[in-house]
Design a protein around this motif. Sequence first.
Motif, short mmCIF file in Angstrom:
data_model
loop_
_atom_site.label_atom_id
_atom_site.label_comp_id
_atom_site.label_asym_id
_atom_site.label_seq_id
_atom_site.Cartn_x
_atom_site.Cartn_y
_atom_site.Cartn_z
N LEU A 13 60.99 46.16 46.31
CA LEU A 13 61.12 44.43 46.37
C LEU A 13 62.22 44.11 45.50
O LEU A 13 62.77 44.69 44.42
CB LEU A 13 59.82 43.89 45.80
N PRO A 14 62.82 42.85 45.84
CA PRO A 14 64.06 42.41 44.91
C PRO A 14 63.50 41.60 43.71
O PRO A 14 64.40 40.88 43.13
CB PRO A 14 64.62 41.41 45.89
N ILE A 15 62.29 41.89 43.28
CA ILE A 15 61.82 41.39 42.04
C ILE A 15 61.42 42.60 41.12
O ILE A 15 60.80 43.50 41.62
CB ILE A 15 60.52 40.21 42.11
N LYS A 16 61.37 42.46 39.85
CA LYS A 16 61.01 43.44 38.86
C LYS A 16 59.63 43.09 38.11
O LYS A 16 58.92 44.05 37.78
CB LYS A 16 62.20 43.97 38.13
N ASN A 17 59.38 41.78 37.70
CA ASN A 17 58.42 41.49 36.95
C ASN A 17 57.15 41.13 37.80
O ASN A 17 57.28 39.93 38.47
CB ASN A 17 58.69 40.47 36.08
N TYR A 18 56.25 42.07 38.09
CA TYR A 18 54.98 41.58 38.80
C TYR A 18 53.95 42.40 38.37
O TYR A 18 54.02 43.41 37.45
CB TYR A 18 55.25 41.79 40.37
N LYS A 19 52.63 42.14 38.62
CA LYS A 19 51.54 42.66 38.21
C LYS A 19 50.76 43.19 39.46
O LYS A 19 50.87 42.43 40.33
CB LYS A 19 50.58 41.94 37.48
N SER A 20 50.47 44.53 39.60
CA SER A 20 49.80 44.97 40.90
C SER A 20 48.13 44.78 40.89
O SER A 20 47.85 45.18 39.70
CB SER A 20 50.40 46.35 40.69
N TYR A 21 47.61 44.44 41.84
CA TYR A 21 46.34 44.51 41.86
C TYR A 21 45.69 44.97 43.24
O TYR A 21 46.52 44.66 44.05
CB TYR A 21 45.75 42.79 42.04
N MET A 22 45.17 45.82 43.12
CA MET A 22 44.34 46.77 44.28
C MET A 22 45.50 47.41 45.06
O MET A 22 45.46 47.33 46.35
CB MET A 22 43.63 45.59 45.29
N GLY A 23 46.47 47.89 44.41
CA GLY A 23 47.43 48.50 45.12
C GLY A 23 48.59 47.82 46.06
O GLY A 23 49.78 47.73 45.68
N ASN A 24 48.32 47.08 46.84
CA ASN A 24 49.10 46.53 47.63
C ASN A 24 49.01 44.77 47.63
O ASN A 24 50.00 44.14 48.28
CB ASN A 24 48.96 46.55 49.25
N GLN A 34 63.65 33.72 46.25
CA GLN A 34 63.12 34.90 46.24
C GLN A 34 62.02 35.11 47.13
O GLN A 34 61.89 35.94 47.98
CB GLN A 34 62.72 35.32 44.78
N ILE A 35 61.34 33.98 47.46
CA ILE A 35 60.27 33.90 48.33
C ILE A 35 61.07 34.13 49.91
O ILE A 35 60.39 35.11 50.82
CB ILE A 35 59.47 32.47 48.35
N THR A 36 62.15 33.54 50.11
CA THR A 36 62.91 33.59 51.25
C THR A 36 63.28 35.14 51.58
O THR A 36 62.93 35.56 52.53
CB THR A 36 64.12 32.76 51.26
N GLU A 37 63.72 35.74 50.44
CA GLU A 37 64.26 36.95 50.59
C GLU A 37 62.75 37.98 51.01
O GLU A 37 62.77 38.99 51.89
CB GLU A 37 64.41 37.48 49.10
#
Length: 56
Positions: A13-24, A34-37
Amino acid sequence: MIVLTDEKAAGELPIKNYKSYMGNILSATVTGAQITELNKLDSVESVEIDGEVRAL
């Protein structure tokens, strides 16, 4: 919320700061650009607005 077709796709993904929930399922604060990308990527099933949840 960003829903991926495969949890392994998060690294692409073109973003680096995220939290993962349930894998996907990911949570991230992103810009309109960024939403458009993200919407152009085959590995992204959907991008959805997530609201704050509070106990009643």
